[in-house]
Enzyme design. Sequence first.
Site, PDB file in Angstrom:
ATOM      1  N   TRP A 191       0.851  -1.201   0.000  1.00 60.86           N
ATOM      2  CA  TRP A 191       0.000   0.000   0.000  1.00 60.86           C
ATOM      3  C   TRP A 191       0.885   1.248   0.000  1.00 60.86           C
ATOM      4  O   TRP A 191       0.662   2.183  -0.782  1.00 60.86           O
ATOM      5  CB  TRP A 191      -0.910  -0.012   1.224  1.00 60.86           C
ATOM      6  CG  TRP A 191      -2.078   0.931   1.175  1.00 60.86           C
ATOM      7  CD1 TRP A 191      -3.392   0.606   1.001  1.00 60.86           C
ATOM      8  CD2 TRP A 191      -2.045   2.360   1.340  1.00 60.86           C
ATOM      9  NE1 TRP A 191      -4.178   1.740   1.033  1.00 60.86           N
ATOM     10  CE2 TRP A 191      -3.375   2.829   1.232  1.00 60.86           C
ATOM     11  CE3 TRP A 191      -1.036   3.294   1.537  1.00 60.86           C
ATOM     12  CZ2 TRP A 191      -3.715   4.186   1.345  1.00 60.86           C
ATOM     13  CZ3 TRP A 191      -1.362   4.654   1.642  1.00 60.86           C
ATOM     14  CH2 TRP A 191      -2.687   5.074   1.540  1.00 60.86           C
ATOM     15  N   CYS A 238      -7.053  -3.100  -1.623  1.00 63.14           N
ATOM     16  CA  CYS A 238      -6.646  -3.124  -0.226  1.00 63.14           C
ATOM     17  C   CYS A 238      -7.687  -3.908   0.566  1.00 63.14           C
ATOM     18  O   CYS A 238      -8.890  -3.790   0.327  1.00 63.14           O
ATOM     19  CB  CYS A 238      -6.530  -1.698   0.307  1.00 63.14           C
ATOM     20  SG  CYS A 238      -6.337  -1.605   2.101  1.00 63.14           S
ATOM     21  N   GLY A 239      -7.230  -4.712   1.526  1.00 69.19           N
ATOM     22  CA  GLY A 239      -8.137  -5.549   2.297  1.00 69.19           C
ATOM     23  C   GLY A 239      -9.161  -4.788   3.095  1.00 69.19           C
ATOM     24  O   GLY A 239     -10.122  -5.377   3.596  1.00 69.19           O
ATOM     25  N   ASN A 273      -2.821  -7.653  11.438  1.00 71.10           N
ATOM     26  CA  ASN A 273      -2.587  -6.308  10.917  1.00 71.10           C
ATOM     27  C   ASN A 273      -3.208  -5.288  11.864  1.00 71.10           C
ATOM     28  O   ASN A 273      -4.431  -5.172  11.954  1.00 71.10           O
ATOM     29  CB  ASN A 273      -3.206  -6.190   9.517  1.00 71.10           C
ATOM     30  CG  ASN A 273      -2.916  -4.849   8.865  1.00 71.10           C
ATOM     31  OD1 ASN A 273      -2.252  -3.987   9.448  1.00 71.10           O
ATOM     32  ND2 ASN A 273      -3.414  -4.653   7.659  1.00 71.10           N
ATOM     33  N   SER A 286      -4.080  -2.269  11.841  1.00 69.34           N
ATOM     34  CA  SER A 286      -4.209  -1.327  10.730  1.00 69.34           C
ATOM     35  C   SER A 286      -4.588   0.096  11.148  1.00 69.34           C
ATOM     36  O   SER A 286      -5.487   0.291  11.977  1.00 69.34           O
ATOM     37  CB  SER A 286      -5.272  -1.846   9.749  1.00 69.34           C
ATOM     38  OG  SER A 286      -5.479  -0.912   8.714  1.00 69.34           O
ATOM     39  N   SER A 316      -6.248   1.789   9.275  1.00 71.44           N
ATOM     40  CA  SER A 316      -7.584   1.947   8.700  1.00 71.44           C
ATOM     41  C   SER A 316      -8.670   1.835   9.766  1.00 71.44           C
ATOM     42  O   SER A 316      -9.797   2.268   9.554  1.00 71.44           O
ATOM     43  CB  SER A 316      -7.842   0.872   7.628  1.00 71.44           C
ATOM     44  OG  SER A 316      -7.009   1.059   6.511  1.00 71.44           O
TER      45      SER A 316
END
Length: 574
Positions: free
Chosen positions: A131, A236-237, A458, A460, A462
């Site tokens: 990413w 992206c996951g 992860n 993340s 996000s």
Amino acid sequence: MSSKLLNSKLYINSKALTKTLKNKRFIHDNGSPYIDSKEDIASIEKWWSSPRYMDLKRDHTSLDIVKHRGNLSLQNYTKYPSSFQADKLFNLVNSHFNEKKPLHTLGVIDPLQMSQLAKCKEIKVSYISGWACSSTLVGSTNEVSPDFGDYPYDTVPNQVERIFKAQQLHDRKYMLSNFNSSGSKKEEVDYLKPIIADADMGHGGLTSVMKMAKLFAEKGAAGIHLEDQLMGGKKCGHLGGSVVVPTATHLSRLKATRFQWDLMGTNNLIIARTDSLNSRLLSSCVDPRDHAFIKGIINKNEKPLSDTIIDTQSAIDISKDDFAAIEENWYDKNKLYTYDEAVELQLSNEEFNQYKSLKAKLTNTKMDKNYFSIYEMREITRQVAPNKTVHFDWDAPKTIEGHYMFNGCTEAAIQRSIAFAPYADLIWLETKTPDLNEATNFARKIHSVYPNTKLVYNLSPSFNWMENGFTPDTLKSFIWDLAKEGFVLQLVSLAGLHVDGVSFWELAKDFQYNGMKSYVDIVQRKEKEINCDILTHQKWSGAEYIDSIMNVVNNGSSSKTQSTTGSSYTESQF
């Protein structure tokens, strides 16, 4: 030296080596070495029987490796530096897993961040995100973009090489400083923290996967992770619309990677990542292990969605809003169900309970098979309700690209991970939220089958962490709580990206009005306070190290006049 030897396929410039080869192997009449396959096979099998591969499975044989490697045997192959780093990573993963301790790290985006990470004793590995590369450093195209895996496949390997070479420079610089420290003890710094890198979905077919694996091993990655998303449909996951491939397709990627590294004689680690928890699309129904999670409709004689879309596209004066409404209306009219859900709706309660009981009974009698194909599920339905027909059509709701509707869930991720585990060193569960209960459930299901499987999480950026029910105490302990369940490797994938943005924005915002006062207050004063070695950036970059090398090469000549630390050396002000 004979003319036969000069004309041989493999030029050997040493009589001693030729003699050794004759002793250990056969030599053809033309002088070229003939590989003794028995010896090579034995060597490879000894390698594979080491503790490093105790829990791993290969479908290829040692003979397959010998046949495809060429005349250079395992002993004559160059030992790639990444393989040394892989051994280091393997030992770290195992020791932390056994101690239920996290091996946690931060994603870095440049050599500077790598050098700062190196000074943290409790952070023992490095991570490079696809990413971050996609959005900040995209190889030959220089086209930055979101994480759709559509950049050249050598992009992340090249970033690995950049970071690995920087690690080696700073390691050499550190060693020199120890020699020059006059016996005073210096703080121990490990600049050679093993690199774990993002290989996305492999960027193509199996030959592309193998070429990319080769690049990563050549350029310094101790391990890579491969996700079960579709090439061309990768996102992206943590974005919507991702498409996962059949279980068998991703297994082939893992096997191809191991085969490539076996050819190279390297011990690099494979992390198998599944995005099936969040995905709503599947590229193909070919694998029966995926059948229980494919969604279909129960309405009879319904026009397929793709037909409706194409017919609509052919119509005149259809706006985008009208088009979207037509698609939405199709889904409103045709609810999506898995096959089990369809059975529950169309059979009586008693029949459905019989269906579940028979499935459970058959599951207990199956050997190494924890799934039912659509054919098998239909057969069970016919046994419990021979006079009824359960309508289930998984083709009708397919997307215009031909993707099937998929019920992404924890059970799908568990089933896939159990399939991947024998072929991978670690398993990565990509999640929608930071959820300890979800992670615990996943880990215990995996470990009930494969107790030694190491897991990856992860952490993340996000996630809106403070909106997910954490208290300051549970937020602080989250990493260690995960480690107790076997999530040994944990990473804040984009930490470097966010820190870069935050710190530079803070400076830029204030600098526009306050000039050098901003720089001194926000940067230089803080560098001094926390003893950050970037304060003296010339020294950090290795100027003194290069100065020392030139002094050796020139035998001390011009050491004063051309020294980087001469009278013009501005960092002597600090």
